[in-house]
Write a protein that holds these residues in place. Structure first.
Motif, PDB file in Angstrom:
ATOM      1  N   ALA A 186       0.825  -1.212   0.000  1.00 23.98           N
ATOM      2  CA  ALA A 186       0.000   0.000   0.000  1.00 23.98           C
ATOM      3  C   ALA A 186       0.855   1.257   0.000  1.00 23.98           C
ATOM      4  O   ALA A 186       0.513   2.251  -0.654  1.00 23.98           O
ATOM      5  CB  ALA A 186      -0.934  -0.012   1.209  1.00 23.98           C
ATOM      6  N   THR A 187       1.981   1.227   0.708  1.00 21.59           N
ATOM      7  CA  THR A 187       2.879   2.381   0.722  1.00 21.59           C
ATOM      8  C   THR A 187       3.414   2.656  -0.679  1.00 21.59           C
ATOM      9  O   THR A 187       3.482   3.807  -1.126  1.00 21.59           O
ATOM     10  CB  THR A 187       4.046   2.131   1.697  1.00 21.59           C
ATOM     11  N   GLY A 188       3.801   1.605  -1.388  1.00 20.32           N
ATOM     12  CA  GLY A 188       4.314   1.774  -2.744  1.00 20.32           C
ATOM     13  C   GLY A 188       3.272   2.311  -3.699  1.00 20.32           C
ATOM     14  O   GLY A 188       3.559   3.193  -4.528  1.00 20.32           O
ATOM     15  N   LEU A 189       2.054   1.798  -3.622  1.00 19.41           N
ATOM     16  CA  LEU A 189       0.983   2.284  -4.492  1.00 19.41           C
ATOM     17  C   LEU A 189       0.620   3.727  -4.171  1.00 19.41           C
ATOM     18  O   LEU A 189       0.438   4.551  -5.076  1.00 19.41           O
ATOM     19  CB  LEU A 189      -0.245   1.384  -4.353  1.00 19.41           C
ATOM     20  N   ALA A 190       0.507   4.040  -2.888  1.00 21.75           N
ATOM     21  CA  ALA A 190       0.147   5.405  -2.494  1.00 21.75           C
ATOM     22  C   ALA A 190       1.209   6.393  -2.952  1.00 21.75           C
ATOM     23  O   ALA A 190       0.895   7.503  -3.408  1.00 21.75           O
ATOM     24  CB  ALA A 190      -0.046   5.479  -0.981  1.00 21.75           C
ATOM     25  N   ALA A 191       2.477   6.018  -2.856  1.00 22.88           N
ATOM     26  CA  ALA A 191       3.555   6.906  -3.293  1.00 22.88           C
ATOM     27  C   ALA A 191       3.456   7.183  -4.780  1.00 22.88           C
ATOM     28  O   ALA A 191       3.642   8.321  -5.234  1.00 22.88           O
ATOM     29  CB  ALA A 191       4.907   6.295  -2.943  1.00 22.88           C
ATOM     30  N   ALA A 192       3.161   6.161  -5.560  1.00 19.28           N
ATOM     31  CA  ALA A 192       3.014   6.354  -7.006  1.00 19.28           C
ATOM     32  C   ALA A 192       1.844   7.284  -7.309  1.00 19.28           C
ATOM     33  O   ALA A 192       1.957   8.188  -8.148  1.00 19.28           O
ATOM     34  CB  ALA A 192       2.821   5.008  -7.700  1.00 19.28           C
ATOM     35  N   LEU A 193       0.726   7.075  -6.648  1.00 17.46           N
ATOM     36  CA  LEU A 193      -0.447   7.911  -6.894  1.00 17.46           C
ATOM     37  C   LEU A 193      -0.177   9.358  -6.506  1.00 17.46           C
ATOM     38  O   LEU A 193      -0.605  10.289  -7.198  1.00 17.46           O
ATOM     39  CB  LEU A 193      -1.649   7.357  -6.129  1.00 17.46           C
ATOM     40  N   ARG A 194       0.552   9.565  -5.405  1.00 17.25           N
ATOM     41  CA  ARG A 194       0.889  10.939  -5.012  1.00 17.25           C
ATOM     42  C   ARG A 194       1.816  11.594  -6.035  1.00 17.25           C
ATOM     43  O   ARG A 194       1.778  12.814  -6.208  1.00 17.25           O
ATOM     44  CB  ARG A 194       1.541  10.946  -3.630  1.00 17.25           C
ATOM     45  N   ARG A 195       2.648  10.796  -6.694  1.00 15.95           N
ATOM     46  CA  ARG A 195       3.541  11.344  -7.716  1.00 15.95           C
ATOM     47  C   ARG A 195       2.815  11.611  -9.033  1.00 15.95           C
ATOM     48  O   ARG A 195       3.406  12.153  -9.965  1.00 15.95           O
ATOM     49  CB  ARG A 195       4.705  10.371  -7.996  1.00 15.95           C
ATOM     50  N   GLY A 196       1.548  11.208  -9.092  1.00 13.89           N
ATOM     51  CA  GLY A 196       0.791  11.382 -10.321  1.00 13.89           C
ATOM     52  C   GLY A 196       0.998  10.273 -11.321  1.00 13.89           C
ATOM     53  O   GLY A 196       0.629  10.411 -12.499  1.00 13.89           O
ATOM     54  N   GLU A 197       1.560   9.131 -10.873  1.00 17.22           N
ATOM     55  CA  GLU A 197       1.779   7.999 -11.759  1.00 17.22           C
ATOM     56  C   GLU A 197       0.569   7.076 -11.718  1.00 17.22           C
ATOM     57  O   GLU A 197       0.122   6.670 -10.636  1.00 17.22           O
ATOM     58  CB  GLU A 197       3.026   7.224 -11.328  1.00 17.22           C
ATOM     59  N   PRO A 198       0.014   6.708 -12.860  1.00 11.54           N
ATOM     60  CA  PRO A 198      -1.147   5.830 -12.847  1.00 11.54           C
ATOM     61  C   PRO A 198      -0.798   4.424 -12.398  1.00 11.54           C
ATOM     62  O   PRO A 198       0.301   3.921 -12.681  1.00 11.54           O
ATOM     63  CB  PRO A 198      -1.619   5.845 -14.302  1.00 11.54           C
ATOM     64  N   VAL A 199      -1.724   3.801 -11.691  1.00 14.11           N
ATOM     65  CA  VAL A 199      -1.605   2.389 -11.345  1.00 14.11           C
ATOM     66  C   VAL A 199      -2.218   1.589 -12.489  1.00 14.11           C
ATOM     67  O   VAL A 199      -3.360   1.833 -12.879  1.00 14.11           O
ATOM     68  CB  VAL A 199      -2.320   2.081 -10.024  1.00 14.11           C
ATOM     69  N   VAL A 200      -1.458   0.662 -13.030  1.00 14.99           N
ATOM     70  CA  VAL A 200      -1.910  -0.166 -14.144  1.00 14.99           C
ATOM     71  C   VAL A 200      -2.160  -1.575 -13.617  1.00 14.99           C
ATOM     72  O   VAL A 200      -1.253  -2.202 -13.051  1.00 14.99           O
ATOM     73  CB  VAL A 200      -0.865  -0.201 -15.272  1.00 14.99           C
ATOM     74  N   ALA A 201      -3.391  -2.055 -13.781  1.00 14.24           N
ATOM     75  CA  ALA A 201      -3.733  -3.391 -13.293  1.00 14.24           C
ATOM     76  C   ALA A 201      -4.776  -3.999 -14.218  1.00 14.24           C
ATOM     77  O   ALA A 201      -5.713  -3.316 -14.641  1.00 14.24           O
ATOM     78  CB  ALA A 201      -4.268  -3.331 -11.860  1.00 14.24           C
ATOM     79  N   PHE A 202      -4.619  -5.262 -14.523  1.00 13.23           N
ATOM     80  CA  PHE A 202      -5.586  -5.988 -15.343  1.00 13.23           C
ATOM     81  C   PHE A 202      -6.729  -6.446 -14.442  1.00 13.23           C
ATOM     82  O   PHE A 202      -6.514  -7.124 -13.443  1.00 13.23           O
ATOM     83  CB  PHE A 202      -4.920  -7.198 -15.999  1.00 13.23           C
ATOM     84  N   ASN A 203      -7.956  -6.055 -14.793  1.00 11.83           N
ATOM     85  CA  ASN A 203      -9.115  -6.280 -13.918  1.00 11.83           C
ATOM     86  C   ASN A 203      -8.858  -5.608 -12.572  1.00 11.83           C
ATOM     87  O   ASN A 203      -8.919  -6.220 -11.509  1.00 11.83           O
ATOM     88  CB  ASN A 203      -9.396  -7.770 -13.754  1.00 11.83           C
ATOM     89  N   ALA A 204      -8.587  -4.317 -12.649  1.00  9.99           N
ATOM     90  CA  ALA A 204      -8.131  -3.548 -11.484  1.00  9.99           C
ATOM     91  C   ALA A 204      -9.095  -3.594 -10.321  1.00  9.99           C
ATOM     92  O   ALA A 204      -8.671  -3.575  -9.159  1.00  9.99           O
ATOM     93  CB  ALA A 204      -7.890  -2.091 -11.903  1.00  9.99           C
TER      94      ALA A 204
END
Length: 249
Positions: A87-105
């Motif tokens: 969760a820390t890694g995903l939240a950091a990416a989202l705060r940086r404005g980087e989209p999370v890419v997931a199949f069947n997200a």
């Protein structure tokens, strides 16, 4: 710069089952793909987790991803520790404005938030202070952009359709890499998608998924099928979560 050429945070999980409210994460991968100075040579940064989910792993699930209960208990990290790192890694990416890419997200993000609640950890929306966006889901995009194509749309099917070469799927890291490659192929086939901004891409998927789900559920009704149909919300939903675990004394 087009969003598809910028940094992307790929995410995938392998789990004990398919119920986002009750099943547990067994393995997970975060793969950050960033563009580089040399065209066509993106930079990759990968983190993977093997987790002891705290419950037995059904034989059917182990047959898919290869992780048995005994292996997870012997070599897996404590669930709460690993979930916090993910969760820390995903939240950091989202705060940086980087989209999370997931199949069947909606599956992976909903199950992750259910797991975080179960272990009394902040969910992704709680960590970033708003709804989870932006998310890019090749499954939703493919259904929308090529809606009349016959055949199944599992990750392997999309790899075959878009000419993506991959190792054997159903390992979280391999699935993330394949998902990122499929997304790149979709963007190449549909330049109008790559020309949009990320907010437009996210909002397009919210509407596209709901339209698909409503149509799918209507078809189920016509066929006389019973049981839960497709969830209308994307990219995540609030699942019913059982008792928090572990229960305090």
């Amino acid at each position: 710069m087009r969003w598809i050429d910028g940094a992307l945070m790929g995410f995938d999980t392998e789990t004990t089952g398919v119920d986002v409210g009750t099943d547990r994460v067994v393995t997970a991968a975060l793969v950050r793909r960033a563009g580089s100075a040399a065209p066509g040579t993106p930079s990759l940064s990968t983190v993977t987790w093997l987790i002891d989910p705290g419950v037995p792993i059904p034989a059917g699930a182990a047959a898919i991803h290869g992780v048995t209960t005994a292996h997870a208990r012997a070599h897996g990290r404590p669930a709460a520790v690993a979930l916090e790192e993910i969760a820390t890694g995903l939240a950091a990416a989202l705060r940086r404005g980087e989209p999370v890419v997931a199949f069947n997200a909606s599956y992976d993000l909903s199950l992750l938030d259910a797991e975080l609640r179960r272990h009394r950890l902040p969910t992704l929306p709680e960590r970033i202070g708003h709804e989870v966006r932006t998310v890019v889901d090749p499954l939703v995009l493919d259904r929308y952009l090529d809606r009349y194509r016959p055949g199944k749309r599992r990750l392997g099917d999309l790899c075959a359709h878009y000419g993506v070469t991959t190792a054997a799927l159903h390992t979280a890291e391999v699935d993330v890499l394949a998902t990122l490659d499929v997304l790149a192929a979709i963007a190449a086939a549909h330049p109008e998608l790559a020309a949009m901004n990320l907010d437009e891409v996210h909002d397009l998927q919210v509407t596209a998924h709901r339209t698909w789900a409503e149509g799918f559920n209507a078809w189920r009704t016509q066929q006389g099928l019973v049981g839960a149909g497709a969830e209308l919300d994307w990219p995540s939903r609030v699942p019913a979560v059982g008792p928090l675990w572990p229960v305090p004394a």
